[in-house]
Design an enzyme around this catalytic site. Structure first.
Site, short mmCIF file in Angstrom:
data_model
loop_
_atom_site.label_atom_id
_atom_site.label_comp_id
_atom_site.label_asym_id
_atom_site.label_seq_id
_atom_site.Cartn_x
_atom_site.Cartn_y
_atom_site.Cartn_z
N ARG A 232 0.68 -1.09 -0.23
CA ARG A 232 -0.15 -0.16 0.21
C ARG A 232 0.99 1.50 -0.07
O ARG A 232 1.93 1.11 0.98
CB ARG A 232 -0.57 -0.25 1.38
CG ARG A 232 -1.79 -0.85 1.49
CD ARG A 232 -3.13 -0.28 0.51
NE ARG A 232 -4.24 -1.41 -0.01
CZ ARG A 232 -4.25 -1.77 -0.68
NH1 ARG A 232 -3.39 -1.88 -1.63
NH2 ARG A 232 -5.32 -2.88 -1.03
N GLU A 261 -3.34 7.73 -6.28
CA GLU A 261 -3.35 6.69 -7.17
C GLU A 261 -4.92 7.64 -8.07
O GLU A 261 -5.88 7.28 -7.69
CB GLU A 261 -3.45 5.63 -6.90
CG GLU A 261 -2.17 5.51 -5.96
CD GLU A 261 -2.70 3.65 -6.23
OE1 GLU A 261 -3.44 2.79 -6.17
OE2 GLU A 261 -1.42 2.97 -5.55
N HIS A 280 -0.59 -0.02 -10.15
CA HIS A 280 -1.02 -1.14 -9.25
C HIS A 280 -1.85 -2.00 -9.63
O HIS A 280 -2.68 -2.52 -10.27
CB HIS A 280 -2.44 -0.35 -8.54
CG HIS A 280 -2.98 -0.77 -7.07
ND1 HIS A 280 -3.11 0.20 -5.69
CD2 HIS A 280 -2.96 -2.11 -7.15
CE1 HIS A 280 -3.22 -0.64 -5.03
NE2 HIS A 280 -3.70 -1.95 -5.32
#
Ligand code: NAD
Length: 529
Positions: A232, A261, A280
């Site tokens: 994370r 993000e 991601h």
């Protein structure tokens, strides 16, 4: 009436096959709008979603036949779980379906860093044949530090052993014994920073893990150290990492996750030569998508056919008439669990939850779950439920013991949580409901209190001598910390006293240190509830 499942996001054919084979009708409508779902939801017994559809309160309100909402994936931010619980609908997710994919991506990132593959590829694309710029390093014989040894961390460890790496690990919730079974040398974060050639983080993002790797820790690292984050954004402090990369304090970083993000097109990490970035995608594999689709379909089939309920996140099976009575005990137990997890000294090996008095008039199972929920809260992203609570503690090497006592002393009801630590020492806390709306912490270790389990609490243990309260008050006053409530407990036999103070604001570590430096003070802890 026959059962039918709405699948309102795209899921793989393998997932659909599970419903077909079980003889359960379904509508796979990956383009359906929220309005259309609202119009038709009353027809369905089960509902499968990914991240596109949202199970909002207004839809749930109309879902009169619905028994289960299954999220193919982990995060359930798009489900109003409270509304589902009120309506008696089970909400479930599919944790673990993307563990292998994420572990493999982490390893790809490590190898990319070691051999500069993305940079070399880019230079080939630009028409060059540059052998000099891409001198790499071997993994063989190097030291790998793994922070967080849950599902993904452990899979990374298993695989990197085959690269002949020496593996150091840090996970305050995993017993040393379990680490040794994995072939991992238990270390502190600082030791890992000093010794590791590669570091990878696999913890959840929590107040404890935010900025786990910060400026001070980069300074401990070797100049040749390389760091990976596929967990994370925020576990590694981003400005500190940028500085460390720019100043060649470390050799490289590979990141799949970021604080914000998507990252802006001109984000610093995209530009740094010694940084490898991906958007991601650690869990984005065909297999992970299939896994979660199959898993959610199997879980929903089980519910519809009256089989076991797996990975449920809520407790709708609690009788709605009982919930108002058991609910306040659950709330208290969660607070006690959260308190003792922050107050513990060292790794926990046993968690003993005891009940006495009127709390025993009803099933204590949901209360135990709530206590565990509080205890593991900061250690996991995965919500605790009836099914995973026990195994979750067991995975961390913590034994759960539940006891029902006939004596509740001066309290009409009492919930006690005792945590035993690796060195055999114990800490315990007990709470009681004075009225349904008045939860109180009434015992901490051997002392009695009347503390409100809410907000920020400072716990001070000191020698029982005059002048302590004044000195503590002066420190608070100087630092503009306002005291909301204060309660004392003392034990004359060993001349110790303890104070639990509710404070109205956040308190900085520096203020805690000022308290710790006062004479006669034995310990100062901050607990956030
Ligand atoms: P997990 O719950 O199985 O493991 C987390 C581990 O971290 C546990 O062993 C826990 O004890 C440990 N931990 C908790 N607090 C800690 C602390 N303060 N210090 C050290 N260790 C601590 O979770 P998982 O499934 O292995 O996932 C790990 C991380 O990866 C999570 O942050 C998850 O959100 C993330 N993730 C990212 C992707 C991606 O696409 N990049 C995909 C899946 C998971």
């Amino acid at each position: 009436m026959t059962d039918k499942v709405l699948i309102s996001d795209k899921i793989s054919d393998d997932g659909l096959a599970v419903f077909k084979n079980a003889g359960i009708a379904f509508d796979h409508l990956p383009e359906i709008t929220q309005d259309q779902i609202k119009e038709t939801i009353h027809n369905y017994t089960g509902w499968v979603i990914r991240s596109r559809s949202r199970a909002t309160a207004d839809i749930i309100e109309r879902a009169d036949k619905l028994r289960v909402i299954g999220r193919a994936g982990v995060g359930v931010d798009n489900v109003d779980t409270a509304a589902a619980t009120r309506k008696g609908i089970i909400v479930m997710n599919t944790p673990g379906g993307n563990t292998t994919s994420t572990a493999e991506h982490t390893i790809s990132m490590m190898l990319s860093l070691a051999r500069k593959i993305p940079q070399a590829h880019q230079s080939m694309r630009e028409g060059q044949w540059d052998k000099k710029s891409f001198m790499g390093v071997e993994m063989n014989g190097k030291v790998l530090g793994v922070l967080g040894l849950g599902r993904i961390g452990q899979e990374v460890v298993k695989r990197m052993k085959s690269f002949n790496m020496q593996i150091l690990g840090y996970d305050p919730f995993l017993s040393v014994e379990r680490m040794q079974q994995l072939g991992v040398e238990p270390c502190t974060v600082d030791e890992i920073c000093k010794r590791a050639d590669f570091i990878t983080v696999h913890t959840p993002l929590s107040p404890e893990t935010k900025d786990l790797i910060n400026e001070t820790r980069f300074k401990l690292m070797k100049k040749t150290a390389r760091i990976v984050n596929c967990a994370r954004g925020g576990i590694i402090n981003e400005p500190a990492l940028i500085n460390a990369l720019k100043s060649n304090q470390i050799a490289g970083a590979a990141l799949d996750v970021f604080v914000s993000e998507p990252t802006p097109a001109d984000d610093e990490f995209r530009k740094l030569n010694n940084c490898v970035v991906t958007p991601h995608i650690a869990a984005s594999t065909v297999e992970a998508q299939e896994n979660v689709a199959i898993q959610v379909a199997e879980q929903i089939v089980d519910v519809i056919k009256g089989g076991p309920v797996r990975n449920a996140l809520n407790v709708p099976s609690l009788d709605p008439e009982i919930l108002p009575i058991v609910g306040p005990y659950m709330e208290l137990a969660e607070k006690l669990g959260l308190f003792i997890s922050q107050y513990r000294r060292g790794r926990a090996t046993k968690l003993r939850i005891s009940y006495s008095g009127t709390v025993l008039d009803h099933s204590t199972t949901p209360i135990t779950i709530a206590a565990i929920q509080g205890f593991v809260k900061s250690a996991s992203d995965v919500p605790v439920n009836f099914v995973n609570a026990g195994p979750m503690l067991k995975d961390r090497g913590v034994e759960l013991i539940e006891t029902k006592l006939s004596e509740s002393g001066q309290y009409t009801n009492l919930i006690t949580i005792e945590v035993e630590q690796e060195d055999g020492s114990k800490n315990y806390i007990a709470g009681s409901l004075l009225t349904r709306k008045m939860p109180r912490i009434v015992i901490l270790n051997d002392k009695h209190f009347n503390a409100v389990p809410e907000g920020n609490l400072i716990i001070i243990e000191n020698e029982d001598v005059p002048g302590i309260i004044g000195a503590v008050g002066t420190v608070f006053g100087k630092n503009a910390v306002n005291i909301g409530q204060m309660t004392w407990g003392r034990k004359t036999a060993d001349n110790t006293a303890m104070t639990i103070i509710n404070i109205d604001t956040e308190v900085k570590e520096d203020v805690l240190n000022q308290l710790r430096n006062l004479p006669h003070i034995k310990s100062v802890d901050l607990v956030k509830l």
